[in-house]
Design a protein around this motif. Sequence first.
Motif, PDB file in Angstrom:
ATOM      1  N   HIS A   1      -9.851   8.790  -3.603  1.00 44.46           N
ATOM      2  CA  HIS A   1     -11.241   8.519  -3.215  1.00 44.46           C
ATOM      3  C   HIS A   1     -11.529   7.007  -3.232  1.00 44.46           C
ATOM      4  O   HIS A   1     -12.234   6.489  -2.361  1.00 44.46           O
ATOM      5  CB  HIS A   1     -12.202   9.242  -4.158  1.00 44.46           C
ATOM      6  CG  HIS A   1     -12.190  10.747  -3.966  1.00 44.46           C
ATOM      7  ND1 HIS A   1     -12.267  11.352  -2.732  1.00 44.46           N
ATOM      8  CD2 HIS A   1     -12.129  11.764  -4.893  1.00 44.46           C
ATOM      9  CE1 HIS A   1     -12.232  12.670  -2.883  1.00 44.46           C
ATOM     10  NE2 HIS A   1     -12.148  12.931  -4.204  1.00 44.46           N
ATOM     11  N   ARG A   2     -10.993   6.317  -4.261  1.00 38.77           N
ATOM     12  CA  ARG A   2     -11.196   4.870  -4.341  1.00 38.77           C
ATOM     13  C   ARG A   2     -10.566   4.165  -3.141  1.00 38.77           C
ATOM     14  O   ARG A   2     -11.165   3.265  -2.545  1.00 38.77           O
ATOM     15  CB  ARG A   2     -10.602   4.326  -5.649  1.00 38.77           C
ATOM     16  CG  ARG A   2     -10.850   2.826  -5.822  1.00 38.77           C
ATOM     17  CD  ARG A   2     -10.180   2.282  -7.065  1.00 38.77           C
ATOM     18  NE  ARG A   2     -10.726   2.903  -8.278  1.00 38.77           N
ATOM     19  CZ  ARG A   2     -10.063   3.684  -9.100  1.00 38.77           C
ATOM     20  NH1 ARG A   2      -8.769   3.957  -8.877  1.00 38.77           N
ATOM     21  NH2 ARG A   2     -10.651   4.208 -10.167  1.00 38.77           N
ATOM     22  N   SER A   3      -9.321   4.555  -2.797  1.00 35.21           N
ATOM     23  CA  SER A   3      -8.633   3.934  -1.668  1.00 35.21           C
ATOM     24  C   SER A   3      -9.370   4.204  -0.376  1.00 35.21           C
ATOM     25  O   SER A   3      -9.451   3.340   0.518  1.00 35.21           O
ATOM     26  CB  SER A   3      -7.198   4.449  -1.595  1.00 35.21           C
ATOM     27  OG  SER A   3      -6.510   3.890  -0.505  1.00 35.21           O
ATOM     28  N   GLU A   4      -9.902   5.432  -0.258  1.00 33.34           N
ATOM     29  CA  GLU A   4     -10.646   5.774   0.970  1.00 33.34           C
ATOM     30  C   GLU A   4     -11.908   4.927   1.091  1.00 33.34           C
ATOM     31  O   GLU A   4     -12.262   4.445   2.186  1.00 33.34           O
ATOM     32  CB  GLU A   4     -10.988   7.269   0.923  1.00 33.34           C
ATOM     33  CG  GLU A   4     -11.696   7.778   2.180  1.00 33.34           C
ATOM     34  CD  GLU A   4     -12.018   9.253   2.081  1.00 33.34           C
ATOM     35  OE1 GLU A   4     -12.487   9.821   3.081  1.00 33.34           O
ATOM     36  OE2 GLU A   4     -11.776   9.873   1.000  1.00 33.34           O
ATOM     37  N   ASP A   5     -12.615   4.684  -0.043  1.00 26.14           N
ATOM     38  CA  ASP A   5     -13.839   3.887  -0.028  1.00 26.14           C
ATOM     39  C   ASP A   5     -13.545   2.421   0.305  1.00 26.14           C
ATOM     40  O   ASP A   5     -14.273   1.783   1.083  1.00 26.14           O
ATOM     41  CB  ASP A   5     -14.534   3.992  -1.386  1.00 26.14           C
ATOM     42  CG  ASP A   5     -15.850   3.255  -1.408  1.00 26.14           C
ATOM     43  OD1 ASP A   5     -16.719   3.605  -0.576  1.00 26.14           O
ATOM     44  OD2 ASP A   5     -16.000   2.368  -2.253  1.00 26.14           O
ATOM     45  N   LEU A   6     -12.435   1.934  -0.264  1.00 26.23           N
ATOM     46  CA  LEU A   6     -12.066   0.540   0.027  1.00 26.23           C
ATOM     47  C   LEU A   6     -11.655   0.377   1.482  1.00 26.23           C
ATOM     48  O   LEU A   6     -11.932  -0.668   2.100  1.00 26.23           O
ATOM     49  CB  LEU A   6     -10.937   0.103  -0.890  1.00 26.23           C
ATOM     50  CG  LEU A   6     -11.289  -0.038  -2.384  1.00 26.23           C
ATOM     51  CD1 LEU A   6     -10.028  -0.344  -3.195  1.00 26.23           C
ATOM     52  CD2 LEU A   6     -12.333  -1.160  -2.565  1.00 26.23           C
ATOM     53  N   MET A   7     -10.985   1.388   2.047  1.00 24.25           N
ATOM     54  CA  MET A   7     -10.520   1.254   3.423  1.00 24.25           C
ATOM     55  C   MET A   7     -11.709   1.266   4.375  1.00 24.25           C
ATOM     56  O   MET A   7     -11.716   0.568   5.393  1.00 24.25           O
ATOM     57  CB  MET A   7      -9.559   2.408   3.771  1.00 24.25           C
ATOM     58  CG  MET A   7      -8.871   2.216   5.133  1.00 24.25           C
ATOM     59  SD  MET A   7      -7.725   3.545   5.524  1.00 24.25           S
ATOM     60  CE  MET A   7      -8.891   4.889   5.716  1.00 24.25           C
ATOM     61  N   ARG A   8     -12.792   1.983   4.053  1.00 21.62           N
ATOM     62  CA  ARG A   8     -13.966   1.991   4.916  1.00 21.62           C
ATOM     63  C   ARG A   8     -14.646   0.609   4.907  1.00 21.62           C
ATOM     64  O   ARG A   8     -15.230   0.193   5.894  1.00 21.62           O
ATOM     65  CB  ARG A   8     -14.975   3.056   4.442  1.00 21.62           C
ATOM     66  CG  ARG A   8     -14.593   4.467   4.884  1.00 21.62           C
ATOM     67  CD  ARG A   8     -15.808   5.384   4.781  1.00 21.62           C
ATOM     68  NE  ARG A   8     -16.321   5.434   3.421  1.00 21.62           N
ATOM     69  CZ  ARG A   8     -15.971   6.363   2.536  1.00 21.62           C
ATOM     70  NH1 ARG A   8     -15.096   7.313   2.850  1.00 21.62           N
ATOM     71  NH2 ARG A   8     -16.486   6.332   1.317  1.00 21.62           N
ATOM     72  N   ARG A   9     -14.519  -0.074   3.771  1.00 17.32           N
ATOM     73  CA  ARG A   9     -15.128  -1.422   3.696  1.00 17.32           C
ATOM     74  C   ARG A   9     -14.179  -2.517   4.155  1.00 17.32           C
ATOM     75  O   ARG A   9     -14.477  -3.674   4.067  1.00 17.32           O
ATOM     76  CB  ARG A   9     -15.584  -1.690   2.256  1.00 17.32           C
ATOM     77  CG  ARG A   9     -16.809  -0.842   1.877  1.00 17.32           C
ATOM     78  CD  ARG A   9     -17.313  -1.181   0.503  1.00 17.32           C
ATOM     79  NE  ARG A   9     -16.318  -0.802  -0.538  1.00 17.32           N
ATOM     80  CZ  ARG A   9     -16.455  -1.107  -1.805  1.00 17.32           C
ATOM     81  NH1 ARG A   9     -17.498  -1.820  -2.212  1.00 17.32           N
ATOM     82  NH2 ARG A   9     -15.548  -0.728  -2.671  1.00 17.32           N
ATOM     83  N   GLY A  10     -12.946  -2.091   4.545  1.00 16.15           N
ATOM     84  CA  GLY A  10     -11.972  -3.061   5.051  1.00 16.15           C
ATOM     85  C   GLY A  10     -11.235  -3.791   3.981  1.00 16.15           C
ATOM     86  O   GLY A  10     -10.565  -4.797   4.262  1.00 16.15           O
TER      87      GLY A  10
ATOM     88  N   GLU B   1      -8.927  -2.291   2.005  1.00 16.99           N
ATOM     89  CA  GLU B   1      -7.695  -1.542   1.699  1.00 16.99           C
ATOM     90  C   GLU B   1      -6.927  -1.332   2.996  1.00 16.99           C
ATOM     91  O   GLU B   1      -7.505  -1.124   4.068  1.00 16.99           O
ATOM     92  CB  GLU B   1      -8.057  -0.196   1.076  1.00 16.99           C
ATOM     93  CG  GLU B   1      -6.855   0.627   0.659  1.00 16.99           C
ATOM     94  CD  GLU B   1      -6.100   0.053  -0.533  1.00 16.99           C
ATOM     95  OE1 GLU B   1      -5.308  -0.886  -0.274  1.00 16.99           O
ATOM     96  OE2 GLU B   1      -6.316   0.497  -1.682  1.00 16.99           O
ATOM     97  N   THR B   2      -5.617  -1.439   2.850  1.00 18.33           N
ATOM     98  CA  THR B   2      -4.781  -1.221   4.033  1.00 18.33           C
ATOM     99  C   THR B   2      -4.556   0.272   4.245  1.00 18.33           C
ATOM    100  O   THR B   2      -4.683   1.110   3.333  1.00 18.33           O
ATOM    101  CB  THR B   2      -3.423  -1.910   3.875  1.00 18.33           C
ATOM    102  OG1 THR B   2      -2.725  -1.325   2.778  1.00 18.33           O
ATOM    103  CG2 THR B   2      -3.602  -3.409   3.629  1.00 18.33           C
ATOM    104  N   ARG B   3      -4.203   0.581   5.469  1.00 19.62           N
ATOM    105  CA  ARG B   3      -3.919   1.985   5.797  1.00 19.62           C
ATOM    106  C   ARG B   3      -2.687   2.487   5.039  1.00 19.62           C
ATOM    107  O   ARG B   3      -2.631   3.649   4.616  1.00 19.62           O
ATOM    108  CB  ARG B   3      -3.674   2.112   7.306  1.00 19.62           C
ATOM    109  CG  ARG B   3      -3.409   3.527   7.786  1.00 19.62           C
ATOM    110  CD  ARG B   3      -4.672   4.359   7.702  1.00 19.62           C
ATOM    111  NE  ARG B   3      -4.439   5.738   8.083  1.00 19.62           N
ATOM    112  CZ  ARG B   3      -5.385   6.654   8.149  1.00 19.62           C
ATOM    113  NH1 ARG B   3      -6.660   6.303   7.875  1.00 19.62           N
ATOM    114  NH2 ARG B   3      -5.107   7.886   8.497  1.00 19.62           N
ATOM    115  N   GLU B   4      -1.729   1.630   4.829  1.00 20.37           N
ATOM    116  CA  GLU B   4      -0.498   2.011   4.127  1.00 20.37           C
ATOM    117  C   GLU B   4      -0.794   2.419   2.697  1.00 20.37           C
ATOM    118  O   GLU B   4      -0.285   3.437   2.221  1.00 20.37           O
ATOM    119  CB  GLU B   4       0.481   0.836   4.140  1.00 20.37           C
ATOM    120  CG  GLU B   4       1.797   1.156   3.450  1.00 20.37           C
ATOM    121  CD  GLU B   4       2.762  -0.015   3.484  1.00 20.37           C
ATOM    122  OE1 GLU B   4       3.883   0.155   2.947  1.00 20.37           O
ATOM    123  OE2 GLU B   4       2.379  -1.083   4.013  1.00 20.37           O
ATOM    124  N   ASN B   5      -1.632   1.678   1.994  1.00 19.92           N
ATOM    125  CA  ASN B   5      -1.965   2.046   0.624  1.00 19.92           C
ATOM    126  C   ASN B   5      -2.747   3.359   0.557  1.00 19.92           C
ATOM    127  O   ASN B   5      -2.574   4.156  -0.361  1.00 19.92           O
ATOM    128  CB  ASN B   5      -2.771   0.926  -0.030  1.00 19.92           C
ATOM    129  CG  ASN B   5      -1.902  -0.303  -0.296  1.00 19.92           C
ATOM    130  OD1 ASN B   5      -0.673  -0.199  -0.399  1.00 19.92           O
ATOM    131  ND2 ASN B   5      -2.548  -1.462  -0.395  1.00 19.92           N
TER     132      ASN B   5
END
Length: 406
Positions: free
Chosen positions: A131-140, A142-146
């Motif tokens: 969930h944390r990685s998904e939230d960070l990726m929406r804000r740009g 977090e990378t897609r790979e992580n």
Amino acid sequence: MNDFLHVHSRSLLILGLALPLPLGLAGCARAPASAPAPAAPTPVLVSQPIEREINDYADFTGRTAAVESVEIRARVTGYLDKINFKEGTLVKKGDVLFEIDPRTYQAALAYTKAEVERLKSQRDLDSIELHRSEDLMRRGAETRENYDRAAAKRSGSGAALVAAEAQLQRGDLDVGFTKVTAPISGRIGRTLLTVGNLVQSGDQNGGTLLTTLVSVDPMYVYFDVDEHTLLRVRQLIREGKAKSARDAKLSVTLGLANEEGHPHQGAIDFVDNQVNPRTGTLRLRGVFPNKEEALTPGLFARVRVPIGEPHQALLITERAIDTDQGQKIVYVVNSKDEVTSRPVRLGANHGGLRVIEDGLRPSDRVVVVGLQQIRPGAVVAPKLVSMPISGAESPQGTPGATKPAD
């Protein structure tokens, strides 16, 4: 002179002896004998055939067998710890028969439970990280790979938890299998293993046989029908004079080696699908109630199967049947009280009376006692009595008993 006197004296002596002979012979002569008086008619007992409704039957031999028979084997390997039954007694379904040392399986179960808890925690942590990685990726941030790594880790921990839960279920079953229970109700056999021995799990090839268990009520009886009887019954079925055991419930009776007659009532519940070419017989099975446990698996049994529908028949006692040059006959007294020999065709035995399929009429007077004293053409003095039953006492006032015909 002396010679002459001697000869003359001898002649006179011979003459004197010869003269009385005619007189003696004449004295011995008797008057002609009178004709003998006619013999009195021989007294015999006669009976008229009994007419009643009967059902033909065929007799076979068979063996009793349990409806359910189980070889008790363990599902887990371990050392035998307890035996909870008395050999040869009745047990109920679900009763604990044997107990195997459960400590090894209990320890494995405890370990699996702990592993399940650990994997639950890991799954929860992986869910939070996903969930944390998904939230960070929406804000740009977090990378897609992580993100993909976090998602794969969450799926892996979930799958590991499912596997551990399955292992926990297996461990719980193994602990339960350390108690060997009765799969059916019935009578248990002897124990083939004593406490302290190693019990191997598995099927017949590798598992340890602990004991056997058979059901007692109802009981099967297997018997074989010969080809001649089989063809006769099928002919009756085609003619509509009998019913097939495959389509209707047909009664069958059974008697054991120490029993008179066939006191046990049952029904045919199975007919095999082919004749055994080695024996020329067809296997049938009857099922019998056994609440009193009169039947035990493996007993020799005499089986009687009704054939065809009930019909009227003439019956006479066995003692009235004689044999003449291989032909079964009976002696019938006609209206002139003369004995006549009547060839007959015999049927089955019903309660001490023999069915006469051909050769008699209901009004015939059949000699039942006195057969040894008569012959065809002889005049007798018949006395009408009730038809005696073979095995019972002779009627009162019988002139003589006779041996029943073979």
